[in-house]
Design an enzyme around this catalytic site. Structure first.
Site, PDB file in Angstrom:
ATOM      1  N   THR A   1      -2.838 -13.012  -0.895  1.00  0.00           N
ATOM      2  CA  THR A   1      -2.038 -11.926  -0.313  1.00  0.00           C
ATOM      3  C   THR A   1      -0.861 -12.526   0.449  1.00  0.00           C
ATOM      4  OG1 THR A   1      -3.172 -11.835   1.829  1.00  0.00           O
ATOM      5  CG2 THR A   1      -4.169 -10.593   0.000  1.00  0.00           C
TER       6      THR A   1
ATOM      7  N   ARG B   1     -10.268 -17.022  -1.267  1.00  0.00           N
ATOM      8  CA  ARG B   1      -9.005 -16.552  -1.857  1.00  0.00           C
ATOM      9  C   ARG B   1      -8.727 -17.375  -3.120  1.00  0.00           C
ATOM     10  NH1 ARG B   1      -5.550 -13.633   1.640  1.00  0.00           N
ATOM     11  NH2 ARG B   1      -6.891 -12.391   3.006  1.00  0.00           N
TER      12      ARG B   1
ATOM     13  N   SER C   1      -3.921   2.224   7.341  1.00  0.00           N
ATOM     14  CA  SER C   1      -4.277   1.545   6.090  1.00  0.00           C
ATOM     15  C   SER C   1      -4.796   0.130   6.334  1.00  0.00           C
ATOM     16  CB  SER C   1      -3.068   1.478   5.151  1.00  0.00           C
ATOM     17  OG  SER C   1      -2.076   0.621   5.706  1.00  0.00           O
TER      18      SER C   1
ATOM     19  N   SER D   1     -10.796  -1.943   5.323  1.00  0.00           N
ATOM     20  CA  SER D   1     -10.143  -2.875   4.393  1.00  0.00           C
ATOM     21  C   SER D   1     -10.576  -2.591   2.965  1.00  0.00           C
ATOM     22  CB  SER D   1     -10.510  -4.313   4.761  1.00  0.00           C
ATOM     23  OG  SER D   1     -11.889  -4.549   4.482  1.00  0.00           O
ATOM     24  N   CYS D   2      -9.851  -3.146   2.016  1.00  0.00           N
ATOM     25  CA  CYS D   2     -10.206  -2.971   0.609  1.00  0.00           C
ATOM     26  C   CYS D   2     -11.600  -3.538   0.326  1.00  0.00           C
ATOM     27  CB  CYS D   2      -9.166  -3.633  -0.285  1.00  0.00           C
ATOM     28  SG  CYS D   2      -8.896  -5.400   0.029  1.00  0.00           S
ATOM     29  N   THR D   3     -11.919  -4.682   0.932  1.00  0.00           N
ATOM     30  CA  THR D   3     -13.218  -5.307   0.699  1.00  0.00           C
ATOM     31  C   THR D   3     -14.345  -4.486   1.317  1.00  0.00           C
ATOM     32  OG1 THR D   3     -12.188  -7.498   0.610  1.00  0.00           O
ATOM     33  CG2 THR D   3     -14.558  -7.418   0.999  1.00  0.00           C
TER      34      THR D   3
ATOM     35  N   ILE E   1       0.826  -1.201   0.000  1.00  0.00           N
ATOM     36  CA  ILE E   1       0.000   0.000   0.000  1.00  0.00           C
ATOM     37  C   ILE E   1       0.863   1.256   0.000  1.00  0.00           C
ATOM     38  CG2 ILE E   1      -1.773   1.299   1.242  1.00  0.00           C
ATOM     39  CD1 ILE E   1      -2.727  -1.274  -0.192  1.00  0.00           C
TER      40      ILE E   1
END
Length: 328
Positions: free
Chosen positions: A179, A230, A119, A148-150, A11
């Site tokens: 990841t 995943r 982040s 989170s990104c999700t 990130i």
């Protein structure tokens, strides 16, 4: 706006790449990057990126920093950055993924930063804020989790859909690329499924988004379940959502949903039959795949959308930093 980036991993590097390559971010000054990895390694990993390709600029080490396309960016290598080590900045971007106490979260503020932006999910933040979902509740909080990104993909969608139709209940599955939390070969992990080689199998698992959505949108979150799989893909993830609506959809589901998401400035849409690779480096929190919209009756709705879990999330980090700098 002046920022510090603490942690130069996926990130941190993606944030800097956007700052240096996107014309709209020319006003951002990176006053310092702190990373314990050797400077030569930082230069190499910033120049050559397996996900986004080589940076289109020269990257060279110079003294205690990097010079990128003629611009000098100072670096430090403190294991616990704090106090006099931190220059005066508007926002301290905490990108190490290692905020293990309130004291660590507080370090940027103690050094004079106006705000700290973490982040990822954090129990030590004053608030968890997702742009497009709950930024109206920011108030005077100064240590913020960007979640989170999700969660950044799910929460804005749930917000606009709840406003437009009401959501009785929902189930969402994120189909997420592997990841660094997964091994490349089978190796012990607390989650047995995640102990298997991440690039070899689809792995059913849990996701922090299940709890994070409840933080961001408590009323909707308690009626929403979230699961994860995943998959062996380097970047770009997706969500597959089934919503039971309070108000029936009238007319074309595609047109009605498209009209609803126009209320969000972080949700995009695509009408072409795309695949995940096509969505790389898209800055949206979510890109709805319009051909995938389905209904059962007029109150059950299935939506499918893409999100670049690194690029889109990093774009929101920058947007949130601007919001914090303007309010503090």
């Amino acid at each position: 706006m002046r920022v510090v980036i603490n942690g130069f991993g996926r990130i941190g590097r993606t944030i800097l790449r956007q700052i240096l390559t996107q014309p709209e971010h020319r006003d951002i000054e990176v006053a310092l990057i702190n990373e314990i990895a050797p400077l030569e390694t930082c230069a190499y990993l910033f120049k050559y990126d397996s996900t986004f390709g080589p940076l289109p600029y020269d990257v060279v080490t110079e003294g205690t920093g990097l010079r990128v396309n003629g611009k000098f960016i100072p670096f430090s290598s403190h294991g616990a950055l704090g106090g006099a080590d931190i220059p005066a900045v508007d926002v301290f971007l905490e990108c190490t993924g290692k905020v293990q106490s309130r004291d660590i979260a507080q370090r940027g503020l103690d050094a004079g930063a106006k705000a700290v932006l973490i982040s990822g999910p954090s129990e030590y933040a004053d608030k968890t804020i997702v742009l497009g979902a709950n930024e109206g509740s920011l108030g005077d909080a100064r240590i913020i989790s960007n979640s989170s990104c999700t969660t950044n993909a799910i929460a804005p969608l749930m917000q606009v859909m709840n406003t437009a139709f009401g959501i009785e209940r929902a189930h969402i599955t994120t189909i997420h690329c592997y990841t660094s939390s997964q091994p490349m070969v089978d190796a012990p992990r607390g989650d047995l499924a995640r102990s298997r080689a991440g690039a070899e199998s689809m792995v059913p698992t849990t996701t922090s988004a299940a709890k994070e959505v409840q933080k961001v949108l408590p009323d909707i979150g308690e009626r929403t379940s979230v699961a994860a799989v995943r998959v062996p893909s380097l970047s770009v993830s997706s969500i597959d959502a089934v919503l039971q609506l309070s108000s029936p959809i009238k007319g074309s589901a595609r047109d009605t949903v498209l009209e609803a998401i126009k209320q969000s400035n972080v949700i995009g849409a695509i009408d072409d039959p795309c695949v995940s690779r096509d969505m790389r480096e898209r800055p949206d929190s979510l890109i709805l795949a319009l051909p995938e919209i389905q209904t059962i009756g007029n109150s059950q709705l299935r939506l499918f959308g893409w999100y670049d879990n690194e690029w889109g999330f990093s774009a929101r980090m920058i947007d949130m930093a601007r919001l914090l700098a303007a309010q503090t």
